[in-house]
Design a protein around this motif. Structure first.
Motif, PDB file in Angstrom:
ATOM      1  N   LEU A 143       0.837  -1.209   0.000  1.00  0.00           N
ATOM      2  CA  LEU A 143       0.000   0.000   0.000  1.00  0.00           C
ATOM      3  C   LEU A 143       0.873   1.261   0.000  1.00  0.00           C
ATOM      4  O   LEU A 143       0.583   2.228  -0.686  1.00  0.00           O
ATOM      5  CB  LEU A 143      -0.865  -0.040   1.263  1.00  0.00           C
ATOM      6  CG  LEU A 143      -1.915   1.019   1.444  1.00  0.00           C
ATOM      7  CD1 LEU A 143      -3.137   0.628   0.624  1.00  0.00           C
ATOM      8  CD2 LEU A 143      -2.281   1.125   2.933  1.00  0.00           C
ATOM      9  N   HIS A 144       1.941   1.229   0.789  1.00  0.00           N
ATOM     10  CA  HIS A 144       2.779   2.421   0.940  1.00  0.00           C
ATOM     11  C   HIS A 144       3.765   2.599  -0.215  1.00  0.00           C
ATOM     12  O   HIS A 144       4.114   3.718  -0.566  1.00  0.00           O
ATOM     13  CB  HIS A 144       3.535   2.375   2.268  1.00  0.00           C
ATOM     14  CG  HIS A 144       2.612   2.412   3.445  1.00  0.00           C
ATOM     15  ND1 HIS A 144       1.935   3.549   3.819  1.00  0.00           N
ATOM     16  CD2 HIS A 144       2.213   1.443   4.299  1.00  0.00           C
ATOM     17  CE1 HIS A 144       1.172   3.279   4.864  1.00  0.00           C
ATOM     18  NE2 HIS A 144       1.317   2.011   5.176  1.00  0.00           N
ATOM     19  N   LEU A 145       4.223   1.488  -0.798  1.00  0.00           N
ATOM     20  CA  LEU A 145       5.266   1.586  -1.827  1.00  0.00           C
ATOM     21  C   LEU A 145       4.738   1.298  -3.220  1.00  0.00           C
ATOM     22  O   LEU A 145       5.339   1.729  -4.204  1.00  0.00           O
ATOM     23  CB  LEU A 145       6.403   0.585  -1.549  1.00  0.00           C
ATOM     24  CG  LEU A 145       7.071   0.621  -0.189  1.00  0.00           C
ATOM     25  CD1 LEU A 145       8.243  -0.349  -0.177  1.00  0.00           C
ATOM     26  CD2 LEU A 145       7.557   2.025   0.144  1.00  0.00           C
ATOM     27  N   GLY A 146       3.664   0.525  -3.300  1.00  0.00           N
ATOM     28  CA  GLY A 146       3.191   0.038  -4.592  1.00  0.00           C
ATOM     29  C   GLY A 146       3.815  -1.323  -4.871  1.00  0.00           C
ATOM     30  O   GLY A 146       4.998  -1.551  -4.560  1.00  0.00           O
ATOM     31  N   ALA A 147       3.014  -2.207  -5.463  1.00  0.00           N
ATOM     32  CA  ALA A 147       3.475  -3.583  -5.690  1.00  0.00           C
ATOM     33  C   ALA A 147       4.678  -3.615  -6.640  1.00  0.00           C
ATOM     34  O   ALA A 147       5.597  -4.426  -6.474  1.00  0.00           O
ATOM     35  CB  ALA A 147       2.333  -4.419  -6.259  1.00  0.00           C
ATOM     36  N   SER A 148       4.710  -2.682  -7.613  1.00  0.00           N
ATOM     37  CA  SER A 148       5.810  -2.739  -8.586  1.00  0.00           C
ATOM     38  C   SER A 148       7.140  -2.349  -7.920  1.00  0.00           C
ATOM     39  O   SER A 148       8.183  -2.935  -8.233  1.00  0.00           O
ATOM     40  CB  SER A 148       5.511  -1.866  -9.796  1.00  0.00           C
ATOM     41  OG  SER A 148       5.404  -0.536  -9.383  1.00  0.00           O
ATOM     42  N   THR A 149       7.109  -1.396  -6.993  1.00  0.00           N
ATOM     43  CA  THR A 149       8.350  -1.020  -6.283  1.00  0.00           C
ATOM     44  C   THR A 149       8.828  -2.185  -5.424  1.00  0.00           C
ATOM     45  O   THR A 149      10.020  -2.498  -5.383  1.00  0.00           O
ATOM     46  CB  THR A 149       8.106   0.235  -5.406  1.00  0.00           C
ATOM     47  OG1 THR A 149       7.657   1.271  -6.258  1.00  0.00           O
ATOM     48  CG2 THR A 149       9.346   0.665  -4.659  1.00  0.00           C
ATOM     49  N   LEU A 150       7.894  -2.844  -4.742  1.00  0.00           N
ATOM     50  CA  LEU A 150       8.270  -4.015  -3.925  1.00  0.00           C
ATOM     51  C   LEU A 150       8.962  -5.063  -4.789  1.00  0.00           C
ATOM     52  O   LEU A 150      10.009  -5.598  -4.410  1.00  0.00           O
ATOM     53  CB  LEU A 150       7.022  -4.654  -3.299  1.00  0.00           C
ATOM     54  CG  LEU A 150       6.467  -4.054  -2.023  1.00  0.00           C
ATOM     55  CD1 LEU A 150       5.278  -4.877  -1.555  1.00  0.00           C
ATOM     56  CD2 LEU A 150       7.535  -3.998  -0.943  1.00  0.00           C
TER      57      LEU A 150
END
Ligand code: ADE
Length: 253
Positions: A143-150
């Motif tokens: 939620l905080h970073l976005g799935a693509s950043t993770l």
């Protein structure tokens, strides 16, 4: 009214904080910009720590002397030292040591002369509260970073650790050096360049202190990889969300 000092180690972290402070006023002291305002209804002074122990200690001293801060929270990044402390994890300090302090043989290695101690404790209640806020944020990392950043930074199930943080005036970027730190201080979870100095200043003034660091590297030969992007896309978002979560759960004082 209680005044909370928020020290950010990185420009990007401070910028994220200022974006959510509706009313900040800039006050310049000692060549530094202190931002006085409110966050989640709390009186806050936000500032860039600057890099290294002396610069950060000066910033902390001004926060305490000029701005009457009565709680100080420090956020930033650190190199992971402890086994299982991975990039994207968060370390909340329960104590801090200056790993480059060595007045031996006059005093034991790491002991700060005339303090009778090497380790400066973080405030236990604050550390527990910030560890809880960190758990809440990391549980919703996507939620905080976005799935693509993770996915891009390969952050799988990031964890919160609580324990010893080391500080020294060196960016640790070789496996030899991080190995030597682990040998000298086996409990250490992470290494950075300011926290123990700020903890010492807060100890002098009797002001509760806490430090929260996102692990950006493993303090080894790969320690420089994409540092700026990690700070912008991961660490500054975690710092903002963790402090915001902590403030939202803290009674207004
Ligand atoms: N901050 C982030 N990574 C670090 C490292 N490897 N050494 C010192 N400070 C750091």
């Amino acid at each position: 009214m209680a005044v909370i000092g928020i020290m950010s180690a990185m420009h990007e972290e401070l910028a994220a904080v200022l974006a959510v402070m509706p009313d900040e006023q800039r006050v310049q002291v000692a060549g530094r910009d202190f931002w006085v305002g409110h966050w989640q209804g709390h009186s806050v002074v936000a500032v860039l720590s600057r890099i290294g122990k002396v610069a950060a200690a000066t910033t902390a001293t001004v926060l305490l002397e000029r701005f009457g801060v009565d709680t100080l929270v420090f956020t930033g990044v650190a190199g992971g030292l402890g086994c299982g402390v991975r990039v994207g994890d968060v370390v909340v300090a329960d104590g801090l040591v200056q790993h480059d302090m060595d007045a031996s043989p006059l005093f034991p290695r790491h002991e700060v002369p005339l303090y009778g101690r090497a380790r400066f404790a973080a405030d236990a209640d604050l550390a527990v509260q910030l560890a809880k806020a960190s758990e809440q944020v990391l549980a919703n990392a996507a939620l905080h970073l976005g799935a693509s950043t993770l996915a891009e930074f390969q952050l799988h199930a990031p964890k919160v650790h609580q324990g010893l943080i080391l500080s020294g005036d060196r960016f640790v970027s070789t496996s030899d050096e991080s190995h030597a730190l682990r040998q000298a201080l086996p409990e250490a979870l992470a290494v950075e360049m300011e926290g123990a100095a700020v903890a010492q200043v807060c100890h002098d003034y009797g002001v509760p202190f806490a430090a929260v660091r996102t692990i950006s590297d493993r303090a080894d030969d790969a320690a420089h990889t994409d540092f700026q992007r990690f700070i912008r896309e991961v660490a500054s978002r975690y710092s903002l969300a963790i402090v915001s979560q902590w403030l939202s759960q803290r009674a207004l004082g």
